[in-house]
Design an enzyme around this catalytic site. Sequence first.
Site, PDB file in Angstrom:
ATOM      1  N   GLN A 174       0.795  -1.222   0.000  1.00 38.71           N
ATOM      2  CA  GLN A 174       0.000   0.000   0.000  1.00 38.71           C
ATOM      3  C   GLN A 174       0.835   1.283   0.000  1.00 38.71           C
ATOM      4  O   GLN A 174       0.320   2.345  -0.298  1.00 38.71           O
ATOM      5  CB  GLN A 174      -0.929  -0.005   1.215  1.00 38.71           C
ATOM      6  CG  GLN A 174      -1.917  -1.150   1.164  1.00 38.71           C
ATOM      7  CD  GLN A 174      -2.891  -1.091   2.312  1.00 38.71           C
ATOM      8  OE1 GLN A 174      -2.710  -1.754   3.312  1.00 38.71           O
ATOM      9  NE2 GLN A 174      -3.931  -0.291   2.186  1.00 38.71           N
ATOM     10  N   HIS A 228       1.166  -9.188   4.763  1.00 40.01           N
ATOM     11  CA  HIS A 228       0.027  -8.272   4.634  1.00 40.01           C
ATOM     12  C   HIS A 228      -0.474  -8.340   3.191  1.00 40.01           C
ATOM     13  O   HIS A 228      -0.412  -7.373   2.440  1.00 40.01           O
ATOM     14  CB  HIS A 228       0.437  -6.850   5.036  1.00 40.01           C
ATOM     15  CG  HIS A 228      -0.718  -5.936   5.363  1.00 40.01           C
ATOM     16  ND1 HIS A 228      -0.813  -5.232   6.550  1.00 40.01           N
ATOM     17  CD2 HIS A 228      -1.831  -5.599   4.665  1.00 40.01           C
ATOM     18  CE1 HIS A 228      -1.921  -4.501   6.553  1.00 40.01           C
ATOM     19  NE2 HIS A 228      -2.554  -4.709   5.418  1.00 40.01           N
ATOM     20  N   ASN A 274      -1.659 -10.392   8.750  1.00 41.41           N
ATOM     21  CA  ASN A 274      -2.606  -9.302   8.916  1.00 41.41           C
ATOM     22  C   ASN A 274      -3.979  -9.732   8.411  1.00 41.41           C
ATOM     23  O   ASN A 274      -4.126 -10.113   7.251  1.00 41.41           O
ATOM     24  CB  ASN A 274      -2.168  -8.080   8.111  1.00 41.41           C
ATOM     25  CG  ASN A 274      -3.171  -6.935   8.243  1.00 41.41           C
ATOM     26  OD1 ASN A 274      -3.290  -6.355   9.312  1.00 41.41           O
ATOM     27  ND2 ASN A 274      -3.908  -6.650   7.185  1.00 41.41           N
ATOM     28  N   GLU A 275      -4.950  -9.703   9.309  1.00 44.58           N
ATOM     29  CA  GLU A 275      -6.361  -9.883   8.959  1.00 44.58           C
ATOM     30  C   GLU A 275      -6.676 -11.098   8.075  1.00 44.58           C
ATOM     31  O   GLU A 275      -7.179 -10.951   6.954  1.00 44.58           O
ATOM     32  CB  GLU A 275      -6.893  -8.623   8.264  1.00 44.58           C
ATOM     33  CG  GLU A 275      -6.874  -7.384   9.127  1.00 44.58           C
ATOM     34  CD  GLU A 275      -7.753  -6.255   8.587  1.00 44.58           C
ATOM     35  OE1 GLU A 275      -8.213  -6.339   7.432  1.00 44.58           O
ATOM     36  OE2 GLU A 275      -8.004  -5.293   9.333  1.00 44.58           O
ATOM     37  N   ASN A 328      -7.362  -4.798  14.761  1.00 40.29           N
ATOM     38  CA  ASN A 328      -7.636  -3.661  13.885  1.00 40.29           C
ATOM     39  C   ASN A 328      -9.101  -3.329  14.095  1.00 40.29           C
ATOM     40  O   ASN A 328      -9.974  -4.155  13.810  1.00 40.29           O
ATOM     41  CB  ASN A 328      -7.417  -4.028  12.417  1.00 40.29           C
ATOM     42  CG  ASN A 328      -5.950  -4.236  12.087  1.00 40.29           C
ATOM     43  OD1 ASN A 328      -5.076  -3.988  12.922  1.00 40.29           O
ATOM     44  ND2 ASN A 328      -5.684  -4.664  10.866  1.00 40.29           N
ATOM     45  N   GLU A 350      -4.524  -1.226  14.306  1.00 42.04           N
ATOM     46  CA  GLU A 350      -5.033  -0.266  13.316  1.00 42.04           C
ATOM     47  C   GLU A 350      -6.303   0.349  13.863  1.00 42.04           C
ATOM     48  O   GLU A 350      -7.148  -0.345  14.443  1.00 42.04           O
ATOM     49  CB  GLU A 350      -5.415  -0.939  11.986  1.00 42.04           C
ATOM     50  CG  GLU A 350      -4.269  -1.258  11.086  1.00 42.04           C
ATOM     51  CD  GLU A 350      -4.711  -1.873   9.754  1.00 42.04           C
ATOM     52  OE1 GLU A 350      -5.780  -1.490   9.220  1.00 42.04           O
ATOM     53  OE2 GLU A 350      -3.981  -2.734   9.258  1.00 42.04           O
ATOM     54  N   SER A 359      -5.330   2.361  -0.999  1.00 44.33           N
ATOM     55  CA  SER A 359      -6.276   1.587  -0.183  1.00 44.33           C
ATOM     56  C   SER A 359      -6.926   0.443  -0.963  1.00 44.33           C
ATOM     57  O   SER A 359      -8.157   0.377  -1.055  1.00 44.33           O
ATOM     58  CB  SER A 359      -7.355   2.518   0.363  1.00 44.33           C
ATOM     59  OG  SER A 359      -7.060   2.906   1.656  1.00 44.33           O
ATOM     60  N   TRP A 360      -6.127  -0.447  -1.498  1.00 43.78           N
ATOM     61  CA  TRP A 360      -6.647  -1.613  -2.232  1.00 43.78           C
ATOM     62  C   TRP A 360      -7.728  -1.185  -3.227  1.00 43.78           C
ATOM     63  O   TRP A 360      -7.527  -0.249  -3.971  1.00 43.78           O
ATOM     64  CB  TRP A 360      -7.166  -2.684  -1.259  1.00 43.78           C
ATOM     65  CG  TRP A 360      -6.177  -3.022  -0.166  1.00 43.78           C
ATOM     66  CD1 TRP A 360      -6.303  -2.716   1.159  1.00 43.78           C
ATOM     67  CD2 TRP A 360      -4.904  -3.710  -0.267  1.00 43.78           C
ATOM     68  NE1 TRP A 360      -5.212  -3.173   1.870  1.00 43.78           N
ATOM     69  CE2 TRP A 360      -4.346  -3.778   1.023  1.00 43.78           C
ATOM     70  CE3 TRP A 360      -4.193  -4.261  -1.330  1.00 43.78           C
ATOM     71  CZ2 TRP A 360      -3.122  -4.377   1.279  1.00 43.78           C
ATOM     72  CZ3 TRP A 360      -2.964  -4.874  -1.073  1.00 43.78           C
ATOM     73  CH2 TRP A 360      -2.454  -4.923   0.216  1.00 43.78           C
ATOM     74  N   LYS A 366      -9.188   7.350  -1.142  1.00 42.43           N
ATOM     75  CA  LYS A 366      -9.631   7.115   0.236  1.00 42.43           C
ATOM     76  C   LYS A 366      -8.442   7.407   1.141  1.00 42.43           C
ATOM     77  O   LYS A 366      -7.521   6.605   1.255  1.00 42.43           O
ATOM     78  CB  LYS A 366     -10.103   5.657   0.375  1.00 42.43           C
ATOM     79  CG  LYS A 366     -10.780   5.374   1.699  1.00 42.43           C
ATOM     80  CD  LYS A 366     -11.305   3.944   1.783  1.00 42.43           C
ATOM     81  CE  LYS A 366     -12.107   3.732   3.052  1.00 42.43           C
ATOM     82  NZ  LYS A 366     -12.528   2.334   3.234  1.00 42.43           N
TER      83      LYS A 366
HETATM   84  C1  NOJ Z   1      -7.246  -3.106   7.152  1.00 42.94           C
HETATM   85  C2  NOJ Z   1      -6.033  -3.490   6.413  1.00 42.94           C
HETATM   86  O1  NOJ Z   1      -5.093  -4.105   7.218  1.00 42.94           O
HETATM   87  C3  NOJ Z   1      -5.435  -2.387   5.567  1.00 42.94           C
HETATM   88  O2  NOJ Z   1      -4.647  -2.984   4.610  1.00 42.94           O
HETATM   89  C4  NOJ Z   1      -6.539  -1.531   5.027  1.00 42.94           C
HETATM   90  O3  NOJ Z   1      -6.111  -0.637   4.067  1.00 42.94           O
HETATM   91  C5  NOJ Z   1      -7.192  -0.854   6.182  1.00 42.94           C
HETATM   92  N1  NOJ Z   1      -7.729  -1.823   7.095  1.00 42.94           N
HETATM   93  C6  NOJ Z   1      -8.278   0.133   5.838  1.00 42.94           C
HETATM   94  O4  NOJ Z   1      -9.374  -0.495   5.300  1.00 42.94           O
END
Ligand code: NOJ
Length: 465
Positions: free
Chosen positions: A14, A111, A155-156, A285, A364, A418-419, A425
């Site tokens: 990112q 990540h 991560n997540e 997060n 986060e 942001s993906w 964003k």
């Molecule tokens: C979660 C993720 O870890 C991150 O990559 C993402 O951009 C943010 N939240 C915001 O949505």
Amino acid sequence: MEKFLWGTATASYQCEGAWDEDGRVESMWDNYLHNNNLEDGDVASDHYHRFKEDIKYMKDGGHNTYRFSLAWPRIIKNINGDVNPKGIEFYHKVIDECIANGITPFVTIYHWDLPQFLEEKGGWINKETVEAYIHYVNVVFREFGKKVKHFVTFNEPRYFIFSGYKIGNYPPALQNTELTIKGSYYVMLANARAISEYKKLNLDGKIGIVHSFAPVFGVDDTLETKIAMRNADNFMNNWILDTAAKGEIPIDLLTRLSTKYNLSYITPEDMKIIKENTVDFIGLNYYARALVKPYTEGETTLIVNNAGSSAKGSSKVIIKEWFEQVFDPASKYTEWDTEVYPRGLYEGIMMVHNKYNLPIYITENGVASYEDVSGNELINDDYRIEFLNDHIAAILNAKDEGADVKGYYIWSTMDLYSWKNGCKKRYGLIAVDWENGLVRKPKKSYFWFKKVCESNGKIIDRRNV
Ligand code: NOJ
């Protein structure tokens, strides 16, 4: 006394850019975005070339920690597992720069940027990816383990697996429940195996996981709602947190899934590894809670608003026969349909503390908006200051109640990619002017957060939470 960690967070894909420099190979995200002609992170915030400037901003902003991730495709260059010395050198430089500036590096190993050469072999639904991950983590631990005292395996997991295999808005862009369950399982197995590798090395540090935390609340107190809440909690949280922290996949979840899906790949040997290798800490997060009601009708629907204000109100979660997530008409929502609910962070931390009794980091938390960052005047993001204040208040209240929260990271350090929401964003404390040479412009919130860090949270107004 151990210092509370105050800082900000980013992730490799990112923010780094330099997607094909110094031997970095293609990731599944490069491949997916390039092939589908979507906005990509080829340049992102150009952190690869500007990390010194970014770390200086952290230091000047009073931060004592930085959460960032390592890009697997920068470190391992092919299916044989050969190491790219340039990738290793880059992360040594980032870590050294942090340490020289009094900033504790908090390192996420994965990540979401899986090397494409592994995706081509089946990615997270192929057990060989677990082996490849174990090779990668060993390289990471041996290279950086003396300098880094906080590692995060993943991560997540819920978010990237569901988005990639069920919703289909992330690579590999599939919509398949069977594969979603399998991918989740292999990731949680990889987590346990990485912990086992780490412990074998006897390094003086801690290892944990970061979860996309959505504490579950019900619309009322009826039994039906309580059952829906349990289903939602299994879906949202328990399959990650119970598995990582207790070494147990929730039995009611497994029982239920096994009536419909083939789970024969779950072996007693793997379950033993999962049981014996649990995390030292939990990273949460937190963006919003999940408010749920009992399932009424309709097929499973998982719609994420990736279009911001033009699609406001489009998000929807129904898991057939399990639960439905609902909007609270009394709450404020961001342009991307995220509820603003700081109280949920306090309640959520207490839930996690009471259930697992482990150290917690809020890895986060933050708020995004469309912002005009083109001018020279200070960017006034009072709404962000209010949001952050109230969430930090929630954390401090939970700490007062006995929860062992050890650190807090704002997402994100600077504006980044942001993906599927692209660069518009903006989450950063520091703006990146994409149109004007990627110049950095600290926002009002950056200067406010400096005071928070320097006062160790004393300036936080705790009256509203
Ligand atoms: C979660 C993720 O870890 C991150 O990559 C993402 O951009 C943010 N939240 C915001 O949505």
